[in-house]
Each structure stands twice: as C-alpha cells, then as structure tokens.
Enzyme design. Structure first.
Site, PDB file in Angstrom:
ATOM      1  N   HIS A 106     -27.203   0.572 -18.319  1.00 57.41           N
ATOM      2  CA  HIS A 106     -26.716   0.325 -19.864  1.00 57.41           C
ATOM      3  C   HIS A 106     -27.040  -0.574 -19.973  1.00 57.41           C
ATOM      4  CE1 HIS A 106     -24.679   3.786 -20.601  1.00 57.41           C
ATOM      5  NE2 HIS A 106     -26.291   4.310 -20.812  1.00 57.41           N
ATOM      6  N   LYS A 152     -21.785  17.395 -29.702  1.00 59.46           N
ATOM      7  CA  LYS A 152     -21.294  17.334 -28.163  1.00 59.46           C
ATOM      8  C   LYS A 152     -19.607  17.165 -28.992  1.00 59.46           C
ATOM      9  CE  LYS A 152     -25.361  15.409 -25.135  1.00 59.46           C
ATOM     10  NZ  LYS A 152     -25.161  15.035 -24.428  1.00 59.46           N
ATOM     11  N   ARG A 162     -32.919   6.757 -13.611  1.00 61.88           N
ATOM     12  CA  ARG A 162     -32.229   6.377 -12.633  1.00 61.88           C
ATOM     13  C   ARG A 162     -32.833   6.518 -11.630  1.00 61.88           C
ATOM     14  NH1 ARG A 162     -26.940   9.023 -14.070  1.00 61.88           N
ATOM     15  NH2 ARG A 162     -28.496   9.928 -15.982  1.00 61.88           N
ATOM     16  N   SER A 184     -22.553   7.648 -17.359  1.00 60.45           N
ATOM     17  CA  SER A 184     -21.462   8.155 -17.944  1.00 60.45           C
ATOM     18  C   SER A 184     -20.588   8.621 -17.961  1.00 60.45           C
ATOM     19  CB  SER A 184     -22.215   8.054 -19.889  1.00 60.45           C
ATOM     20  OG  SER A 184     -22.663   6.512 -20.148  1.00 60.45           O
TER      21      SER A 184
END
Length: 162
Positions: free
Chosen positions: A19, A43, A91, A129
C-alpha cells in the site's frame, strides 16, 4: 490548471508496504492522494477505523497525502469530495477480474469517475493484508511486509491475545 487528485480506497487492515509503495508512486502522477479507509460493518477488522487512520498517517508522511474514513458507496464519497479518479492497485491477474467489474459498476453509477489501475512493485506483489494478519497471528516476522509502526502494532495486538 486544476490539481490532479485521486482517491485510493481500501480496508487497509493492516496497511502494508505494498500500500505504501502505491501511495509513493501515485504521488508521482497525482498532486494529491486521498487514502480512504472504507468502513464495512459486515467485516470484523483486526484494527479499528481510528487505529487504521493513525497507522496510515504515521506511515504516510509525504506531502500531498490525506487520510480519511468513509462509509457507503465509494462513488458517492468521491462525488462529495469532487474527485474524478479512483486509484486501485493490482497484484495479480486474479485481482484484475474483481477490480474490472467494480470499476464498471462505479462507472455505471457515476460515469465521470475514472478508475486508474497501478500494478504493485516487484518487491511487494506477494504481500496482502490477509497474509500479513495470518503471519502475525502465528508470531511470524512481519518486518519488511508492513511499515515499522504497523509491525509494532501487530506485535502488540497479537501478544495481548490469550
């Protein structure tokens, strides 16, 4: 000339070196970058929104970075800030499919908002993450995967667990 402003949204739970690399590289393209922590009530994050905001602010000391939280639709927040560009990191090819659909949905909702994709650096393409949380939960070394302040907070968080 108007300043070039982009919005970089994410959960950032935790904020990684990937990030941070994207923030640094985006500042070469945009005059200002708003790092926007998404509040998702569905979440259960490792860090609170306030903790994530603080960790990102500590890691992103460059001029031109603003760190905020938002909830609701990303495009609504972008409109409220008069931002026409959403920045997303990729990614792997697997990220592209999801991000492609999301970009088109956002374009359907607010046609004048563009999505710009940046690929992650060679040094951080494997960092997520989720994988960082897992490594930290099992006591693994996260140095180099996250900024130093985030590594310290991860060690603190997981050492406090029974």
């Amino acid at each position: 000339m108007h300043p070039r402003i982009a919005l970089y949204p994410g959960s950032f739970d935790p904020f990684t070196c990937g990030h941070l690399s994207l923030v640094q590289r985006a500042l070469k393209v945009f005059d200002k970058l708003i790092v926007a922590v998404a509040i998702n009530v569905k979440k259960t994050p490792l860090f609170t929104v306030e903790e994530r905001l603080e960790l990102i602010r500590e890691a992103c000391t460059q001029e031109g970075v603003e760190v905020v939280a938002f909830e609701g639709l990303l495009v609504d927040y972008a409109k409220s800030r008069d931002v026409g560009v959403v920045l997303r990191g990729l990614r792997a090819v697997s990220d592209f499919e999801f991000e492609f659909q999301l970009a088109h949905m956002n374009c359907h909702l607010v046609p004048h908002i563009e999505t710009v994709f940046m690929i992650t650096s060679q040094e951080s393409f494997y960092i997520s993450s989720q994988s960082v949380r897992e490594v930290a939960a099992f006591g693994g070394n996260v140095d180099g995967l996250v900024p130093p302040n985030v590594a310290a907070k991860l060690r603190e968080r997981f050492s406090a667990l029974p």
